[in-house]
Design a protein around this motif. Structure first.
Motif, short mmCIF file in Angstrom:
data_model
loop_
_atom_site.label_atom_id
_atom_site.label_comp_id
_atom_site.label_asym_id
_atom_site.label_seq_id
_atom_site.Cartn_x
_atom_site.Cartn_y
_atom_site.Cartn_z
N PRO A 75 0.81 -1.24 0.00
CA PRO A 75 0.00 0.00 0.00
C PRO A 75 0.84 1.27 0.00
CG PRO A 75 -0.93 -1.60 1.51
CD PRO A 75 0.38 -2.17 1.04
N ALA A 76 2.01 1.23 0.63
CA ALA A 76 2.87 2.42 0.66
C ALA A 76 3.42 2.77 -0.72
CB ALA A 76 4.02 2.20 1.64
N ASP A 77 3.43 1.78 -1.63
CA ASP A 77 3.95 2.01 -2.98
C ASP A 77 2.88 2.45 -3.98
OD1 ASP A 77 6.56 1.36 -2.34
OD2 ASP A 77 6.24 -0.78 -2.67
N ARG A 78 1.65 2.53 -3.55
CA ARG A 78 0.58 2.84 -4.49
C ARG A 78 0.47 4.35 -4.71
NH1 ARG A 78 -4.26 -1.54 -4.16
NH2 ARG A 78 -2.94 -3.39 -4.11
N ARG A 79 1.49 4.87 -5.35
CA ARG A 79 1.56 6.30 -5.64
C ARG A 79 1.14 6.55 -7.09
NH1 ARG A 79 6.63 4.95 -4.43
NH2 ARG A 79 7.30 5.85 -6.41
N LEU A 80 0.42 7.60 -7.31
CA LEU A 80 -0.04 7.92 -8.65
C LEU A 80 1.10 8.37 -9.55
CD1 LEU A 80 -3.37 9.80 -7.84
CD2 LEU A 80 -3.09 7.44 -8.64
N ASP A 81 2.20 8.83 -8.95
CA ASP A 81 3.31 9.36 -9.75
C ASP A 81 4.44 8.35 -9.92
OD1 ASP A 81 4.16 9.31 -7.12
OD2 ASP A 81 5.25 11.22 -7.25
N ARG A 82 4.23 7.10 -9.57
CA ARG A 82 5.32 6.14 -9.65
C ARG A 82 5.66 5.83 -11.10
NH1 ARG A 82 3.16 0.25 -7.57
NH2 ARG A 82 1.73 -0.19 -9.29
N LYS A 83 6.94 5.49 -11.35
CA LYS A 83 7.43 5.22 -12.70
C LYS A 83 7.80 3.75 -12.83
CE LYS A 83 7.24 9.63 -13.64
NZ LYS A 83 6.18 10.16 -14.53
N MET A 84 7.72 3.25 -14.05
CA MET A 84 8.02 1.84 -14.30
C MET A 84 9.50 1.58 -14.51
SD MET A 84 7.14 -1.30 -14.65
CE MET A 84 5.38 -1.42 -14.90
N VAL A 85 10.13 2.32 -15.43
CA VAL A 85 11.48 1.99 -15.88
C VAL A 85 12.52 2.62 -14.97
CG1 VAL A 85 13.09 2.04 -17.83
CG2 VAL A 85 10.62 1.90 -18.26
N THR A 86 13.52 1.84 -14.62
CA THR A 86 14.66 2.33 -13.86
C THR A 86 15.92 1.72 -14.47
OG1 THR A 86 15.61 2.54 -11.64
CG2 THR A 86 14.54 0.45 -12.16
N TYR A 87 17.07 1.94 -13.84
CA TYR A 87 18.29 1.37 -14.41
C TYR A 87 19.29 1.04 -13.31
CZ TYR A 87 19.93 6.26 -14.19
OH TYR A 87 20.26 7.53 -13.78
N SER A 88 20.21 0.16 -13.65
CA SER A 88 21.28 -0.25 -12.75
C SER A 88 22.59 -0.20 -13.53
CB SER A 88 21.03 -1.68 -12.24
OG SER A 88 22.14 -2.16 -11.51
N LEU A 89 23.53 0.55 -13.03
CA LEU A 89 24.77 0.80 -13.78
C LEU A 89 25.91 -0.09 -13.29
CD1 LEU A 89 24.74 4.69 -13.98
CD2 LEU A 89 23.65 3.01 -15.47
N SER A 90 26.77 -0.46 -14.23
CA SER A 90 27.95 -1.24 -13.87
C SER A 90 28.94 -0.37 -13.13
CB SER A 90 28.60 -1.83 -15.14
OG SER A 90 29.04 -0.77 -15.98
N ASP A 91 29.80 -1.01 -12.38
CA ASP A 91 30.84 -0.28 -11.65
C ASP A 91 31.94 0.22 -12.57
OD1 ASP A 91 29.61 -0.67 -9.17
OD2 ASP A 91 30.53 -2.64 -8.95
N SER A 92 32.19 -0.54 -13.62
CA SER A 92 33.28 -0.20 -14.55
C SER A 92 33.08 -0.97 -15.83
CB SER A 92 34.64 -0.53 -13.93
OG SER A 92 34.74 -1.91 -13.64
N VAL A 93 33.99 -0.78 -16.75
CA VAL A 93 33.96 -1.52 -18.01
C VAL A 93 35.07 -2.55 -17.98
CG1 VAL A 93 34.27 -1.37 -20.51
CG2 VAL A 93 32.99 0.41 -19.29
N ARG A 94 34.70 -3.81 -18.25
CA ARG A 94 35.73 -4.83 -18.17
C ARG A 94 36.58 -4.81 -19.43
NH1 ARG A 94 34.20 -9.06 -21.23
NH2 ARG A 94 32.07 -8.66 -21.88
N GLU A 95 37.78 -5.30 -19.29
CA GLU A 95 38.71 -5.37 -20.41
C GLU A 95 38.52 -6.69 -21.15
OE1 GLU A 95 40.63 -2.95 -21.30
OE2 GLU A 95 40.10 -1.68 -19.61
N ASN A 96 38.74 -6.66 -22.45
CA ASN A 96 38.72 -7.89 -23.22
C ASN A 96 39.83 -8.82 -22.77
OD1 ASN A 96 36.60 -8.00 -25.09
ND2 ASN A 96 37.58 -6.42 -26.33
N SER A 97 39.55 -10.12 -22.69
CA SER A 97 40.59 -11.09 -22.36
C SER A 97 41.48 -11.30 -23.57
CB SER A 97 39.94 -12.42 -21.96
OG SER A 97 39.11 -12.25 -20.84
N THR A 98 42.71 -11.61 -23.32
CA THR A 98 43.63 -11.85 -24.42
C THR A 98 44.17 -13.26 -24.36
OG1 THR A 98 45.44 -10.97 -23.08
CG2 THR A 98 44.31 -9.44 -24.55
#
Length: 243
Positions: A220-243
Protein backbone atom coordinates in the motif's frame (compact mmCIF):
# COMPACT_ATOMS: atom_id res chain seq x y z
CA UNK A 1 35.00 3.50 -5.18
CA UNK A 2 34.26 3.29 -8.91
CA UNK A 3 32.52 6.22 -10.54
CA UNK A 4 29.15 5.48 -12.10
CA UNK A 5 28.48 6.50 -15.68
CA UNK A 6 25.86 9.17 -16.27
CA UNK A 7 25.56 8.10 -19.92
CA UNK A 8 25.95 4.81 -21.78
CA UNK A 9 29.53 4.13 -22.83
CA UNK A 10 29.00 5.34 -26.37
CA UNK A 11 32.73 5.14 -27.06
CA UNK A 12 32.40 1.36 -26.70
CA UNK A 13 28.81 0.92 -27.85
CA UNK A 14 29.61 2.45 -31.26
CA UNK A 15 33.36 1.81 -31.21
CA UNK A 16 33.62 0.03 -34.57
CA UNK A 17 31.03 2.13 -36.36
CA UNK A 18 28.30 -0.43 -35.69
CA UNK A 19 25.40 -0.66 -33.27
CA UNK A 20 23.85 -4.13 -33.11
CA UNK A 21 20.88 -5.21 -31.07
CA UNK A 22 18.40 -8.04 -30.69
CA UNK A 23 14.81 -7.71 -29.48
CA UNK A 24 13.64 -11.13 -28.32
CA UNK A 25 9.91 -11.44 -27.67
CA UNK A 26 9.07 -14.47 -25.60
CA UNK A 27 5.79 -16.36 -25.94
CA UNK A 28 2.85 -15.45 -23.79
CA UNK A 29 2.45 -18.48 -21.47
CA UNK A 30 -1.26 -17.98 -20.91
CA UNK A 31 -2.27 -19.50 -24.24
CA UNK A 32 -3.10 -16.09 -25.68
CA UNK A 33 -1.66 -14.43 -28.78
CA UNK A 34 -0.34 -11.30 -27.11
CA UNK A 35 3.18 -12.03 -28.33
CA UNK A 36 2.12 -11.83 -31.98
CA UNK A 37 0.43 -8.48 -31.44
CA UNK A 38 3.52 -7.22 -29.62
CA UNK A 39 5.71 -8.39 -32.50
CA UNK A 40 3.58 -6.49 -35.01
CA UNK A 41 3.64 -3.34 -32.89
CA UNK A 42 7.43 -3.57 -32.44
CA UNK A 43 7.76 -3.85 -36.22
CA UNK A 44 5.65 -0.73 -36.71
CA UNK A 45 7.53 1.29 -34.13
CA UNK A 46 10.97 0.35 -35.44
CA UNK A 47 9.92 1.76 -38.79
CA UNK A 48 8.63 4.92 -37.13
CA UNK A 49 12.12 5.66 -35.73
CA UNK A 50 13.67 5.27 -39.18
CA UNK A 51 14.82 1.66 -39.26
CA UNK A 52 14.25 -0.10 -42.57
CA UNK A 53 13.41 -3.77 -43.05
CA UNK A 54 16.29 -5.59 -44.78
CA UNK A 55 15.50 -9.27 -44.11
CA UNK A 56 12.41 -11.23 -43.12
CA UNK A 57 11.64 -14.88 -42.43
CA UNK A 58 9.44 -16.82 -40.05
CA UNK A 59 9.70 -15.26 -36.59
CA UNK A 60 12.68 -13.09 -37.54
CA UNK A 61 13.19 -9.67 -39.08
CA UNK A 62 16.28 -7.51 -39.55
CA UNK A 63 16.21 -3.71 -39.61
CA UNK A 64 18.98 -1.27 -40.43
CA UNK A 65 19.63 2.45 -40.26
CA UNK A 66 22.66 4.68 -40.82
CA UNK A 67 22.98 7.58 -38.39
CA UNK A 68 25.53 10.19 -37.35
CA UNK A 69 27.11 10.24 -33.90
CA UNK A 70 29.79 12.82 -33.05
CA UNK A 71 30.44 13.32 -36.76
CA UNK A 72 30.92 9.60 -37.30
CA UNK A 73 28.76 7.32 -39.42
CA UNK A 74 27.23 4.50 -37.37
CA UNK A 75 25.40 1.58 -38.93
CA UNK A 76 22.59 0.26 -36.75
CA UNK A 77 21.29 -3.28 -37.19
CA UNK A 78 18.41 -4.59 -35.10
CA UNK A 79 17.04 -8.13 -35.05
CA UNK A 80 13.39 -8.54 -34.08
CA UNK A 81 12.64 -12.11 -33.01
CA UNK A 82 9.34 -13.72 -32.07
CA UNK A 83 10.34 -16.72 -29.99
CA UNK A 84 7.18 -18.75 -30.61
CA UNK A 85 7.49 -18.60 -34.42
CA UNK A 86 11.28 -18.54 -34.88
CA UNK A 87 12.20 -21.36 -37.28
CA UNK A 88 15.86 -21.65 -36.32
CA UNK A 89 17.66 -22.82 -33.18
CA UNK A 90 16.40 -20.34 -30.61
CA UNK A 91 18.88 -21.39 -27.94
CA UNK A 92 21.78 -20.88 -30.32
CA UNK A 93 20.41 -17.48 -31.35
CA UNK A 94 20.18 -16.51 -27.67
CA UNK A 95 23.73 -17.69 -27.02
CA UNK A 96 25.08 -15.67 -29.94
CA UNK A 97 23.04 -12.67 -28.84
CA UNK A 98 24.54 -12.75 -25.36
CA UNK A 99 28.06 -12.80 -26.73
CA UNK A 100 27.88 -10.50 -29.73
CA UNK A 101 25.17 -7.86 -29.37
CA UNK A 102 25.50 -4.32 -28.02
CA UNK A 103 21.84 -4.03 -26.99
CA UNK A 104 19.85 -7.02 -25.75
CA UNK A 105 16.12 -6.75 -25.10
CA UNK A 106 14.13 -9.56 -23.55
CA UNK A 107 10.33 -9.47 -23.20
CA UNK A 108 8.91 -12.39 -21.28
CA UNK A 109 6.18 -13.33 -18.88
CA UNK A 110 8.77 -14.35 -16.33
CA UNK A 111 6.16 -15.04 -13.68
CA UNK A 112 6.67 -13.42 -10.30
CA UNK A 113 10.42 -13.92 -10.26
CA UNK A 114 10.42 -17.70 -10.46
CA UNK A 115 12.53 -17.91 -13.59
CA UNK A 116 13.96 -16.07 -16.57
CA UNK A 117 13.20 -18.11 -19.66
CA UNK A 118 11.32 -18.25 -22.93
CA UNK A 119 10.04 -21.78 -22.37
CA UNK A 120 8.82 -24.05 -19.61
CA UNK A 121 12.35 -25.40 -19.24
CA UNK A 122 14.06 -22.79 -17.08
CA UNK A 123 17.58 -24.10 -17.74
CA UNK A 124 17.10 -23.83 -21.50
CA UNK A 125 18.05 -20.16 -21.46
CA UNK A 126 19.82 -19.65 -18.16
CA UNK A 127 22.44 -22.24 -19.14
CA UNK A 128 22.98 -20.42 -22.42
CA UNK A 129 23.38 -17.20 -20.46
CA UNK A 130 26.10 -18.72 -18.31
CA UNK A 131 27.92 -20.07 -21.36
CA UNK A 132 27.64 -16.75 -23.16
CA UNK A 133 28.98 -14.75 -20.26
CA UNK A 134 31.96 -17.08 -19.94
CA UNK A 135 33.11 -16.40 -23.49
CA UNK A 136 36.42 -14.48 -23.46
CA UNK A 137 35.52 -12.52 -26.61
CA UNK A 138 32.15 -11.32 -25.33
CA UNK A 139 31.54 -7.64 -25.89
CA UNK A 140 33.27 -5.64 -23.12
CA UNK A 141 30.24 -3.36 -22.80
CA UNK A 142 26.57 -4.21 -23.29
CA UNK A 143 23.14 -2.78 -22.51
CA UNK A 144 20.25 -4.99 -21.41
CA UNK A 145 16.57 -4.13 -21.12
CA UNK A 146 14.73 -6.80 -19.11
CA UNK A 147 11.07 -6.15 -19.97
CA UNK A 148 9.32 -8.35 -17.44
CA UNK A 149 7.49 -7.88 -14.17
CA UNK A 150 9.57 -6.39 -11.35
CA UNK A 151 12.85 -7.20 -13.06
CA UNK A 152 14.63 -4.76 -10.73
CA UNK A 153 13.64 -6.91 -7.76
CA UNK A 154 13.86 -10.34 -9.32
CA UNK A 155 16.66 -10.21 -11.87
CA UNK A 156 19.11 -7.41 -11.14
CA UNK A 157 21.10 -9.48 -8.69
CA UNK A 158 20.81 -12.56 -10.89
CA UNK A 159 22.36 -10.69 -13.80
CA UNK A 160 25.07 -9.19 -11.63
CA UNK A 161 25.95 -12.66 -10.43
CA UNK A 162 26.33 -13.76 -14.05
CA UNK A 163 28.28 -10.79 -15.35
CA UNK A 164 29.93 -9.32 -12.26
CA UNK A 165 29.78 -5.65 -11.47
CA UNK A 166 31.36 -4.43 -14.68
CA UNK A 167 30.63 -4.17 -18.36
CA UNK A 168 26.81 -4.33 -18.33
CA UNK A 169 24.25 -1.59 -17.73
CA UNK A 170 20.67 -2.71 -17.14
CA UNK A 171 17.29 -1.16 -17.87
CA UNK A 172 14.73 -2.68 -15.53
CA UNK A 173 11.09 -2.59 -14.42
CA UNK A 174 10.14 -1.67 -10.88
CA UNK A 175 6.56 -2.96 -10.91
CA UNK A 176 4.27 -5.57 -12.41
CA UNK A 177 4.05 -4.55 -16.04
CA UNK A 178 1.73 -4.82 -19.02
CA UNK A 179 3.16 -7.41 -21.42
CA UNK A 180 1.44 -5.74 -24.37
CA UNK A 181 3.36 -2.45 -24.01
CA UNK A 182 6.36 -2.42 -26.39
CA UNK A 183 6.96 1.30 -27.04
CA UNK A 184 9.69 1.95 -24.43
CA UNK A 185 12.28 -0.23 -26.19
CA UNK A 186 11.95 1.75 -29.41
CA UNK A 187 12.32 4.96 -27.38
CA UNK A 188 15.48 3.44 -25.90
CA UNK A 189 16.89 2.72 -29.36
CA UNK A 190 15.97 6.19 -30.61
CA UNK A 191 17.61 7.90 -27.64
CA UNK A 192 20.74 5.77 -27.88
CA UNK A 193 21.15 6.82 -31.50
CA UNK A 194 20.71 10.42 -30.32
CA UNK A 195 23.44 10.04 -27.68
CA UNK A 196 21.21 10.80 -24.69
CA UNK A 197 22.26 10.29 -21.07
CA UNK A 198 20.64 7.76 -18.73
CA UNK A 199 18.38 10.27 -17.01
CA UNK A 200 16.95 11.48 -20.32
CA UNK A 201 16.59 7.97 -21.72
CA UNK A 202 14.72 6.63 -18.69
CA UNK A 203 12.53 9.73 -18.41
CA UNK A 204 11.39 9.38 -22.02
CA UNK A 205 10.92 5.62 -21.65
CA UNK A 206 8.66 6.27 -18.66
CA UNK A 207 6.74 8.93 -20.57
CA UNK A 208 6.16 6.37 -23.30
CA UNK A 209 5.15 3.64 -20.84
CA UNK A 210 2.52 5.85 -19.23
CA UNK A 211 0.60 5.25 -16.01
CA UNK A 212 1.71 2.17 -14.09
CA UNK A 213 -1.20 0.00 -12.98
CA UNK A 214 -1.56 -1.25 -9.43
CA UNK A 215 -1.35 -4.92 -8.55
CA UNK A 216 -2.84 -6.75 -5.59
CA UNK A 217 0.69 -7.66 -4.44
CA UNK A 218 1.85 -4.04 -4.31
CA UNK A 219 2.59 -2.68 -0.88
CA UNK A 220 0.00 0.00 0.00
CA UNK A 221 2.87 2.42 0.66
CA UNK A 222 3.95 2.01 -2.98
CA UNK A 223 0.58 2.84 -4.49
CA UNK A 224 1.56 6.30 -5.64
CA UNK A 225 -0.04 7.92 -8.65
CA UNK A 226 3.31 9.36 -9.75
CA UNK A 227 5.32 6.14 -9.65
CA UNK A 228 7.43 5.22 -12.70
CA UNK A 229 8.02 1.84 -14.30
CA UNK A 230 11.48 1.99 -15.88
CA UNK A 231 14.66 2.33 -13.86
CA UNK A 232 18.29 1.37 -14.41
CA UNK A 233 21.28 -0.25 -12.75
CA UNK A 234 24.77 0.80 -13.78
CA UNK A 235 27.95 -1.24 -13.87
CA UNK A 236 30.84 -0.28 -11.65
CA UNK A 237 33.28 -0.20 -14.55
CA UNK A 238 33.96 -1.52 -18.01
CA UNK A 239 35.73 -4.83 -18.17
CA UNK A 240 38.71 -5.37 -20.41
CA UNK A 241 38.72 -7.89 -23.22
CA UNK A 242 40.59 -11.09 -22.36
CA UNK A 243 43.63 -11.85 -24.42
Amino acid sequence: MATKNISPRYDMLFSDGKFHGTLLIGPDPLGANFDYGVFLEARRRLRLIGLQLTESKRGFEEYQKVFNFNNKIIRARMHLVMGRHFSGDLQELWRETLANEDLIYLKTHAGYGKHLSLSDDVNYFTDAMKEGFDLPDRKPYQLYYLDCCKSEMYYKDVFRNYVGGDGVDLFLHKWFCDYKIIGPVTVLIRELMAGSDFETIVSKMNDEYGIVHFDVEDDPADRRLDRKMVTYSLSDSVRENST
